[in-house]
Design a protein around this motif. Structure first.
Motif, short mmCIF file in Angstrom:
data_model
loop_
_atom_site.label_atom_id
_atom_site.label_comp_id
_atom_site.label_asym_id
_atom_site.label_seq_id
_atom_site.Cartn_x
_atom_site.Cartn_y
_atom_site.Cartn_z
N SER A 36 -5.19 0.22 -1.69
CA SER A 36 -6.04 1.42 -1.67
C SER A 36 -7.52 1.04 -1.70
N VAL A 38 -9.50 1.28 -3.86
CA VAL A 38 -10.25 2.26 -4.64
C VAL A 38 -9.81 2.20 -6.09
N GLN A 87 -2.69 7.35 -12.13
CA GLN A 87 -3.06 6.89 -10.79
C GLN A 87 -2.25 7.63 -9.73
N VAL A 88 -2.90 7.94 -8.63
CA VAL A 88 -2.26 8.54 -7.45
C VAL A 88 -2.68 7.70 -6.26
N ARG A 95 -1.62 9.04 4.93
CA ARG A 95 -2.46 10.07 4.30
C ARG A 95 -2.63 11.29 5.18
N GLY A 96 -3.04 12.39 4.56
CA GLY A 96 -3.30 13.62 5.31
C GLY A 96 -2.04 14.38 5.67
N LYS A 97 -0.90 14.00 5.06
CA LYS A 97 0.37 14.68 5.36
C LYS A 97 0.89 15.44 4.14
N GLN A 98 -0.01 15.71 3.19
CA GLN A 98 0.36 16.45 1.97
C GLN A 98 1.32 15.67 1.08
N ILE A 99 1.38 14.35 1.24
CA ILE A 99 2.31 13.56 0.40
C ILE A 99 1.83 13.56 -1.05
N ALA A 100 0.52 13.34 -1.27
CA ALA A 100 0.03 13.30 -2.65
C ALA A 100 0.21 14.67 -3.31
N ASN A 124 -15.24 10.49 -6.31
CA ASN A 124 -13.93 10.52 -5.63
C ASN A 124 -13.62 11.94 -5.12
N ALA A 126 -11.87 12.87 -2.50
CA ALA A 126 -10.48 13.08 -2.09
C ALA A 126 -9.64 13.51 -3.28
N SER A 127 -9.86 12.85 -4.41
CA SER A 127 -9.08 13.17 -5.60
C SER A 127 -9.41 14.58 -6.11
N LEU A 130 -7.75 17.00 -3.86
CA LEU A 130 -6.30 16.97 -4.10
C LEU A 130 -5.93 17.84 -5.32
N GLY A 133 -6.71 21.63 -4.96
CA GLY A 133 -5.73 22.29 -4.08
C GLY A 133 -4.41 22.51 -4.78
N ARG A 136 -4.73 25.38 -7.23
CA ARG A 136 -4.69 26.67 -6.51
C ARG A 136 -3.26 27.04 -6.18
C1 LIG Z 1 -6.38 10.62 -2.70
C2 LIG Z 1 -5.06 10.33 -1.94
C3 LIG Z 1 -3.98 10.01 -2.96
C4 LIG Z 1 -4.70 11.60 -1.14
O1 LIG Z 1 -3.42 11.37 -0.52
P1 LIG Z 1 -2.90 12.30 0.69
O2 LIG Z 1 -1.41 12.20 0.73
O3 LIG Z 1 -3.65 11.96 1.92
O4 LIG Z 1 -3.37 13.74 0.18
P2 LIG Z 1 -2.81 15.12 0.73
O5 LIG Z 1 -2.49 15.01 2.19
O6 LIG Z 1 -1.73 15.60 -0.17
O7 LIG Z 1 -4.12 16.04 0.60
C5 LIG Z 1 -4.36 16.80 -0.56
C6 LIG Z 1 -5.75 17.42 -0.47
O8 LIG Z 1 -6.76 16.40 -0.59
C7 LIG Z 1 -7.63 16.46 0.54
N1 LIG Z 1 -7.99 15.08 0.92
C8 LIG Z 1 -7.15 14.07 1.12
N2 LIG Z 1 -7.85 12.96 1.46
C9 LIG Z 1 -9.15 13.33 1.49
C10 LIG Z 1 -10.37 12.65 1.75
N3 LIG Z 1 -10.40 11.35 2.07
N4 LIG Z 1 -11.54 13.34 1.62
C11 LIG Z 1 -11.55 14.64 1.28
N5 LIG Z 1 -10.41 15.34 1.01
C12 LIG Z 1 -9.25 14.70 1.11
C13 LIG Z 1 -6.82 17.12 1.64
O9 LIG Z 1 -7.67 17.74 2.59
C14 LIG Z 1 -6.01 18.11 0.87
O10 LIG Z 1 -6.82 19.24 0.58
P3 LIG Z 1 -6.27 20.71 0.87
O11 LIG Z 1 -5.02 20.85 0.01
O12 LIG Z 1 -7.40 21.57 0.45
O13 LIG Z 1 -5.93 20.73 2.33
C15 LIG Z 1 -5.23 9.17 -0.94
O14 LIG Z 1 -6.36 9.42 -0.13
C16 LIG Z 1 -5.41 7.81 -1.61
O15 LIG Z 1 -4.43 7.11 -1.88
N6 LIG Z 1 -6.67 7.41 -1.88
C17 LIG Z 1 -6.94 6.13 -2.52
C18 LIG Z 1 -6.58 6.15 -3.99
C19 LIG Z 1 -7.28 7.26 -4.75
O16 LIG Z 1 -8.47 7.55 -4.57
N7 LIG Z 1 -6.53 7.94 -5.63
C20 LIG Z 1 -7.01 9.05 -6.42
C21 LIG Z 1 -7.59 8.63 -7.70
S1 LIG Z 1 -6.38 8.25 -8.94
#
Ligand SMILES: CC(C)(COP(=O)(O)OP(=O)(O)OC[C@H]1O[C@@H](n2cnc3c(N)ncnc32)[C@H](O)[C@@H]1OP(=O)(O)O)[C@@H](O)C(=O)NCCC(=O)NCCS
Length: 168
Positions: A36, A38, A87-88, A95-100, A124, A126-127, A130, A133, A136
């Motif tokens: 990752s 990150v 941790q996630v 990524r981007g498939k709603q897996i997290a 962060n 993205a977190s 995540l 969302g 909500r």
């Molecule tokens: C953060 C992470 C776990 C998201 O995984 P993912 O499976 O792509 O996430 P999802 O597809 O379930 O998306 C969930 C939400 O996050 C948003 N999102 C995902 N990646 C994003 C990014 N890089 N920037 C902004 N938003 C992001 C999505 O748009 C979605 O939002 P929505 O529900 O409003 O549409 C992944 O990018 C990752 O592994 N990152 C590196 C590790 C990390 O930062 N972990 C989090 C801290 S513990």
């Protein structure tokens, strides 16, 4: 149903299987965290031990029999109905498939907790997206407060804010 299968609780959605971790997942969890670029990377031993002792509050996402994502979590010692997500991570090509988001919702429903807490560093996005969302979609309030200052970590680690996803 085979009692062993029901204990493993595999839920399949969109070609992704969501299940409890086991010891043999620890090494992949470590690789996913490392890749990752990150996350703070703990030892492989820490992930193996976590997959054994905190399997009830952790989850693996698997595609074609290979783990591609995980969440590690625990019940907060002073509030056992609160899941603390540590941790996630999801592999970059998945990524981007709603897996997290699906892992988080699965874990929330499977562990029977009433709230989720997590810490997120201010950079962060993205977190934060995540967890907001997921809050909500679960109808939970989403709040943030200062938690762990950067000085506590002794390296270049950002501060960690506490985010609560709680019933209104
Ligand atoms: C953060 C992470 C776990 C998201 O995984 P993912 O499976 O792509 O996430 P999802 O597809 O379930 O998306 C969930 C939400 O996050 C948003 N999102 C995902 N990646 C994003 C990014 N890089 N920037 C902004 N938003 C992001 C999505 O748009 C979605 O939002 P929505 O529900 O409003 O549409 C992944 O990018 C990752 O592994 N990152 C590196 C590790 C990390 O930062 N972990 C989090 C801290 S513990």
């Amino acid at each position: 149903m085979n009692p062993e299968l029901s204990a493993i609780q595999i839920n399949e959605r969109g070609g992704v299987a969501y299940r409890r971790p086991r010891a043999t997942d620890g090494l992949r969890m470590w690789q996913i965290a490392r890749d990752s670029q990150v996350l703070d990377v703990n030892s492989s031993y820490a992930y193996v031990l976590w997959a054994v002792d905190f399997a009830d509050t952790s989850i693996i996402a698997e595609v074609d029999g290979r783990p591609v994502g995980f969440i590690t979590g625990y019940r907060r010692p002073d509030a056992s109905d609160v899941l603390m997500v540590w941790q996630v991570a999801v592999d970059a090509d998945q990524r981007g498939k709603q897996i997290a988001g699906t892992m988080l919702r699965e874990l929330f429903s499977r562990s029977g907790v009433s709230a989720i807490h997590t810490t997120i560093s201010p950079d962060n996005d993205a977190s934060q997206r995540l967890f907001s969302g997921v809050a909500r979609s679960l109808g939970l309030q989403f709040t943030r407060e200062p938690f762990l200052e950067a000085e506590l970590f002794g390296d270049s680690h950002e501060p960690e804010d506490l985010y609560r996803l709680s019933p209104a």
